[in-house]
Design a protein around this motif. Structure first.
Motif, PDB file in Angstrom:
ATOM      1  N   LEU A 161     -63.709  83.885 -68.051  1.00  0.00           N
ATOM      2  CA  LEU A 161     -65.042  84.482 -68.224  1.00  0.00           C
ATOM      3  C   LEU A 161     -65.155  85.051 -69.628  1.00  0.00           C
ATOM      4  O   LEU A 161     -65.439  86.232 -69.822  1.00  0.00           O
ATOM      5  CB  LEU A 161     -65.276  85.568 -67.177  1.00  0.00           C
ATOM      6  N   PHE A 162     -64.936  84.188 -70.620  1.00  0.00           N
ATOM      7  CA  PHE A 162     -64.985  84.688 -71.995  1.00  0.00           C
ATOM      8  C   PHE A 162     -66.356  85.286 -72.321  1.00  0.00           C
ATOM      9  O   PHE A 162     -67.371  84.912 -71.723  1.00  0.00           O
ATOM     10  CB  PHE A 162     -64.604  83.599 -72.999  1.00  0.00           C
ATOM     11  N   PRO A 163     -66.422  86.236 -73.248  1.00  0.00           N
ATOM     12  CA  PRO A 163     -67.688  86.892 -73.591  1.00  0.00           C
ATOM     13  C   PRO A 163     -68.703  85.893 -74.147  1.00  0.00           C
ATOM     14  O   PRO A 163     -68.356  85.039 -74.973  1.00  0.00           O
ATOM     15  CB  PRO A 163     -67.277  87.909 -74.661  1.00  0.00           C
ATOM     16  N   PHE A 164     -69.932  86.019 -73.688  1.00  0.00           N
ATOM     17  CA  PHE A 164     -71.008  85.123 -74.116  1.00  0.00           C
ATOM     18  C   PHE A 164     -72.209  85.978 -74.495  1.00  0.00           C
ATOM     19  O   PHE A 164     -72.816  86.628 -73.646  1.00  0.00           O
ATOM     20  CB  PHE A 164     -71.372  84.154 -72.988  1.00  0.00           C
ATOM     21  N   GLY A 165     -72.542  85.985 -75.785  1.00  0.00           N
ATOM     22  CA  GLY A 165     -73.695  86.740 -76.272  1.00  0.00           C
ATOM     23  C   GLY A 165     -74.844  85.817 -76.619  1.00  0.00           C
ATOM     24  O   GLY A 165     -74.635  84.652 -76.963  1.00  0.00           O
ATOM     25  N   PHE A 166     -76.057  86.328 -76.534  1.00  0.00           N
ATOM     26  CA  PHE A 166     -77.212  85.495 -76.870  1.00  0.00           C
ATOM     27  C   PHE A 166     -78.337  86.354 -77.417  1.00  0.00           C
ATOM     28  O   PHE A 166     -78.348  87.582 -77.270  1.00  0.00           O
ATOM     29  CB  PHE A 166     -77.691  84.704 -75.650  1.00  0.00           C
ATOM     30  N   VAL A 167     -79.286  85.676 -78.060  1.00  0.00           N
ATOM     31  CA  VAL A 167     -80.448  86.344 -78.643  1.00  0.00           C
ATOM     32  C   VAL A 167     -81.657  86.076 -77.764  1.00  0.00           C
ATOM     33  O   VAL A 167     -82.010  84.920 -77.508  1.00  0.00           O
ATOM     34  CB  VAL A 167     -80.727  85.845 -80.070  1.00  0.00           C
ATOM     35  N   GLN A 168     -82.278  87.136 -77.277  1.00  0.00           N
ATOM     36  CA  GLN A 168     -83.546  86.973 -76.574  1.00  0.00           C
ATOM     37  C   GLN A 168     -84.604  86.589 -77.595  1.00  0.00           C
ATOM     38  O   GLN A 168     -84.638  87.127 -78.708  1.00  0.00           O
ATOM     39  CB  GLN A 168     -83.927  88.265 -75.868  1.00  0.00           C
ATOM     40  N   LEU A 169     -85.460  85.642 -77.246  1.00  0.00           N
ATOM     41  CA  LEU A 169     -86.354  85.038 -78.232  1.00  0.00           C
ATOM     42  C   LEU A 169     -87.235  86.061 -78.936  1.00  0.00           C
ATOM     43  O   LEU A 169     -87.718  87.020 -78.332  1.00  0.00           O
ATOM     44  CB  LEU A 169     -87.248  83.990 -77.571  1.00  0.00           C
ATOM     45  N   SER A 170     -87.456  85.795 -80.209  1.00  0.00           N
ATOM     46  CA  SER A 170     -88.367  86.606 -81.005  1.00  0.00           C
ATOM     47  C   SER A 170     -89.807  86.182 -80.703  1.00  0.00           C
ATOM     48  O   SER A 170     -90.078  85.473 -79.732  1.00  0.00           O
ATOM     49  CB  SER A 170     -88.034  86.444 -82.489  1.00  0.00           C
ATOM     50  N   SER A 171     -90.741  86.601 -81.549  1.00  0.00           N
ATOM     51  CA  SER A 171     -92.160  86.302 -81.358  1.00  0.00           C
ATOM     52  C   SER A 171     -92.625  85.253 -82.346  1.00  0.00           C
ATOM     53  O   SER A 171     -92.241  85.275 -83.517  1.00  0.00           O
ATOM     54  CB  SER A 171     -93.007  87.569 -81.547  1.00  0.00           C
ATOM     55  N   ASP A 172     -93.445  84.347 -81.878  1.00  0.00           N
ATOM     56  CA  ASP A 172     -94.107  83.389 -82.760  1.00  0.00           C
ATOM     57  C   ASP A 172     -95.505  83.936 -83.032  1.00  0.00           C
ATOM     58  O   ASP A 172     -96.363  83.944 -82.151  1.00  0.00           O
ATOM     59  CB  ASP A 172     -94.176  82.025 -82.092  1.00  0.00           C
ATOM     60  N   LEU A 173     -95.724  84.405 -84.256  1.00  0.00           N
ATOM     61  CA  LEU A 173     -96.980  85.088 -84.576  1.00  0.00           C
ATOM     62  C   LEU A 173     -98.011  84.189 -85.224  1.00  0.00           C
ATOM     63  O   LEU A 173     -99.030  84.656 -85.714  1.00  0.00           O
ATOM     64  CB  LEU A 173     -96.681  86.277 -85.513  1.00  0.00           C
ATOM     65  N   SER A 174     -97.751  82.881 -85.254  1.00  0.00           N
ATOM     66  CA  SER A 174     -98.724  81.967 -85.850  1.00  0.00           C
ATOM     67  C   SER A 174     -99.977  81.918 -84.985  1.00  0.00           C
ATOM     68  O   SER A 174     -99.909  81.976 -83.757  1.00  0.00           O
ATOM     69  CB  SER A 174     -98.119  80.569 -85.998  1.00  0.00           C
ATOM     70  N   LYS A 175    -101.116  81.780 -85.624  1.00  0.00           N
ATOM     71  CA  LYS A 175    -102.394  81.803 -84.908  1.00  0.00           C
ATOM     72  C   LYS A 175    -102.611  80.532 -84.101  1.00  0.00           C
ATOM     73  O   LYS A 175    -103.335  80.532 -83.123  1.00  0.00           O
ATOM     74  CB  LYS A 175    -103.547  81.985 -85.902  1.00  0.00           C
ATOM     75  N   THR A 176    -101.972  79.450 -84.519  1.00  0.00           N
ATOM     76  CA  THR A 176    -102.239  78.162 -83.885  1.00  0.00           C
ATOM     77  C   THR A 176    -101.322  77.868 -82.711  1.00  0.00           C
ATOM     78  O   THR A 176    -101.485  76.876 -82.030  1.00  0.00           O
ATOM     79  CB  THR A 176    -102.076  77.032 -84.918  1.00  0.00           C
ATOM     80  N   THR A 177    -100.332  78.728 -82.473  1.00  0.00           N
ATOM     81  CA  THR A 177     -99.347  78.455 -81.435  1.00  0.00           C
ATOM     82  C   THR A 177     -99.527  79.394 -80.254  1.00  0.00           C
ATOM     83  O   THR A 177     -99.607  80.600 -80.423  1.00  0.00           O
ATOM     84  CB  THR A 177     -97.920  78.599 -81.992  1.00  0.00           C
ATOM     85  N   SER A 178     -99.585  78.846 -79.059  1.00  0.00           N
ATOM     86  CA  SER A 178     -99.657  79.665 -77.857  1.00  0.00           C
ATOM     87  C   SER A 178     -98.281  80.224 -77.524  1.00  0.00           C
ATOM     88  O   SER A 178     -97.268  79.560 -77.696  1.00  0.00           O
ATOM     89  CB  SER A 178    -100.171  78.829 -76.689  1.00  0.00           C
ATOM     90  N   GLN A 179     -98.238  81.476 -77.052  1.00  0.00           N
ATOM     91  CA  GLN A 179     -96.981  82.091 -76.645  1.00  0.00           C
ATOM     92  C   GLN A 179     -96.864  82.167 -75.133  1.00  0.00           C
ATOM     93  O   GLN A 179     -96.080  82.948 -74.606  1.00  0.00           O
ATOM     94  CB  GLN A 179     -96.864  83.497 -77.238  1.00  0.00           C
ATOM     95  N   ASP A 180     -97.631  81.323 -74.435  1.00  0.00           N
ATOM     96  CA  ASP A 180     -97.687  81.427 -72.984  1.00  0.00           C
ATOM     97  C   ASP A 180     -96.304  81.370 -72.351  1.00  0.00           C
ATOM     98  O   ASP A 180     -96.042  82.045 -71.357  1.00  0.00           O
ATOM     99  CB  ASP A 180     -98.569  80.306 -72.413  1.00  0.00           C
ATOM    100  N   GLY A 181     -95.411  80.540 -72.892  1.00  0.00           N
ATOM    101  CA  GLY A 181     -94.111  80.373 -72.274  1.00  0.00           C
ATOM    102  C   GLY A 181     -93.043  81.335 -72.749  1.00  0.00           C
ATOM    103  O   GLY A 181     -91.966  81.407 -72.137  1.00  0.00           O
ATOM    104  N   PHE A 182     -93.290  82.083 -73.809  1.00  0.00           N
ATOM    105  CA  PHE A 182     -92.250  82.943 -74.370  1.00  0.00           C
ATOM    106  C   PHE A 182     -91.826  84.072 -73.431  1.00  0.00           C
ATOM    107  O   PHE A 182     -90.625  84.304 -73.247  1.00  0.00           O
ATOM    108  CB  PHE A 182     -92.708  83.502 -75.720  1.00  0.00           C
TER     109      PHE A 182
END
Length: 478
Positions: free
Chosen positions: A315-336
């Motif tokens: 069970l080795f340590p596993f780190g991850f980054v929770q997603l940042s924000s996509d602030l572009s006006k043309t992109t939907s963030q519905d799934g983030f």
């Protein structure tokens, strides 16, 4: 009567040919090279390679022209592979590793120099892990800050995909190297991974012993490409090939990157893994991510434990980054928000029952609207790496009394008539003001209706983990 010289003329070329052919195919695995870092105690480092069937191979660890350790094995006839596990070593070096193949009376020798023992971390994911040091804030200063970190060694895996699991890496873009401005910022989305490098640099500042960093990343890729067929089957991921949207630039077929860029590393003894991926699952198999991500972690753990002869922790340590924000006006963030929630297996925090021995760095507050690499690629990788290293210190290294995650909400009450949101935390928190009038919390802008507030409560509980100062919405101080 035939002259003796005639026989000598026949036999000598055969002897020379036999001697040279004994070395044909005798080599280390492709990632074993000068300047590498091998995993220190309590685990034993694995050294392996290819040779002639039936030959014996002796591996010696040497320092200052003295042999510290010697291990013997034979080349397997079915795979041409030889492998030894070294005795656990304290951190330090440098050492020389010498491998000698013997078949009959003929020997052939290989060696690698300037080898250190320390902790080895694998860094993987898509473009936000792939971004190099030359692409981040204060790039010039960061790339020049290498003199004190010559014991932090780096390696970058070539971008290759395969339909079947490969035993060895087909290519290495950057072999094990000491850090320089050139190899830290070779080019955009090439090498070296900024998050990986900064994470390792932060660990070195704390631990003060060698750190090995392996970057195996490819931008624009969904988790399915990094997952084995076993883990995808466990999550009932469809077998048909994924037809990516226009935003996807990397391979997307099931398992092709696991096969070529992860599985070949499984014989290596690791300390742990850090991961930054998920953007390309915002609109693809989003609802399965709460299975595919925990399944990937579990499957990688099994594979590395088995491949390293049990030396890599199960069970080795596993780190991850929770997603940042996509602030572009043309992109939907519905799934983030859904992906962020699924990154924790729908618990809202880690470690948890489905994701033991994991740690998370929240990055939603680090959105970068003006990033020249598009808003989905924030340039503040220093904060991301710092938060990851805090999680590693707490989870992987057992450091006590270290604050590495924000407080979790115990009770959330919406007072819509008063325009208030009342939160009770399980521990005391300190509210940090932006100025004398306002402070910011993690609520979306334009949320005025009660339903809108309620739909964002889950997002709030996720972001509350970060302990961050700058978030997306503004609310009255209570």
């Amino acid at each position: 009567m035939v002259a003796p010289g005639f026989f000598l003329g026949l036999v000598l070329p055969l002897i020379l040919w036999a001697g040279s052919s004994a070395g044909v195919g005798f080599r280390f695995a492709s990632y074993i090279s000068d300047y590498m870092v091998l995993q220190k105690e309590p685990a034993g480092a694995v050294i392996w390679g290819y040779g002639l069937p039936g030959a014996t191979v002796t591996v010696s660890l040497c320092q200052d022209q003295e042999t510290v350790m010697r291990k013997g094995t034979s080349v397997k006839a079915d795979s041409n592979i030889w492998m030894v596990v070294l005795d656990p070593m304290k951190p330090g070096g440098p050492f020389e590793v010498v491998a000698e193949q013997t078949i009959g009376r003929i020997n052939h020798t290989l060696n690698i120099q300037n080898v250190l023992f320390g902790d080895v971390w694998l860094c993987s994911g898509q473009s936000n892990m792939q971004m190099t040091v030359s692409q981040i804030f204060n790039a010039t200063s960061e790339m020049s800050n290498t003199a004190a970190y010559q014991s932090v060694r780096i390696l970058s895996v070539s971008l290759i995909q395969a339909q079947k699991e490969l035993e060895d890496l087909p290519g290495v873009d950057l072999p094990w190297s000491k850090p320089t401005a050139k190899n830290l910022g070779h080019g955009n989305f090439t090498y070296m991974s900024a998050v990986c490098w900064l994470f390792g640099r932060n660990l070195y500042d704390t631990l003060q012993y060698p750190i090995g960093l392996i970057s195996s990343t490819w931008g624009g890729t969904p988790i399915e490409a990094w997952s084995s067929g076993r883990s995808l089957k466990a999550c009932r991921v469809p077998k048909q090939r994924f037809i990516p949207p226009h935003s996807v630039s990397g391979p997307s077929n099931n398992s092709v990157l696991w096969n070529a860029m992860i599985h070949p590393l499984c014989n290596m003894t690791l300390k742990g893994v850090i991961w930054y991926q998920g953007e390309n699952n915002v609109n693809y198999n989003t609802g399965l991510y709460n299975c595919t991500f925990p399944a990937l972690i579990e499957d990688w753990r099994q594979a590395f434990h088995y491949g390293s002869q049990g030396q890599t922790q199960r069970l080795f340590p596993f780190g991850f980054v929770q997603l940042s924000s996509d602030l572009s006006k043309t992109t939907s963030q519905d799934g983030f928000p859904q992906i962020r929630w699924h990154q924790t297996a729908d618990f809202g925090y880690v470690p948890n029952l489905r994701m033991p021995n994991t740690f998370m760095a929240v990055a939603m507050d680090l959105g970068d609207k003006n990033s020249p690499f598009k808003s989905i690629h924030p340039r503040d990788k220093q904060t991301v790496a710092y938060r990851l290293h805090l999680g590693a210190r707490a989870v992987a290294y057992g450091e006590k009394d270290l604050i590495f995650q924000g407080p979790l909400p115990e009770k959330i009450e919406v007072l819509s008539g008063k325009g208030l949101l009342n939160l009770t935390y399980y521990q005391k928190i300190q509210v940090l003001r932006l100025d004398n009038k306002i402070f910011e919390v993690s609520l979306y802008k334009q949320c005025e209706e009660e339903m809108c507030w309620e739909s964002d409560l889950r997002r709030f509980s996720l972001i509350a983990l970060s302990g961050t100062k700058k978030l997306e919405g503004v609310i009255r101080e209570m």
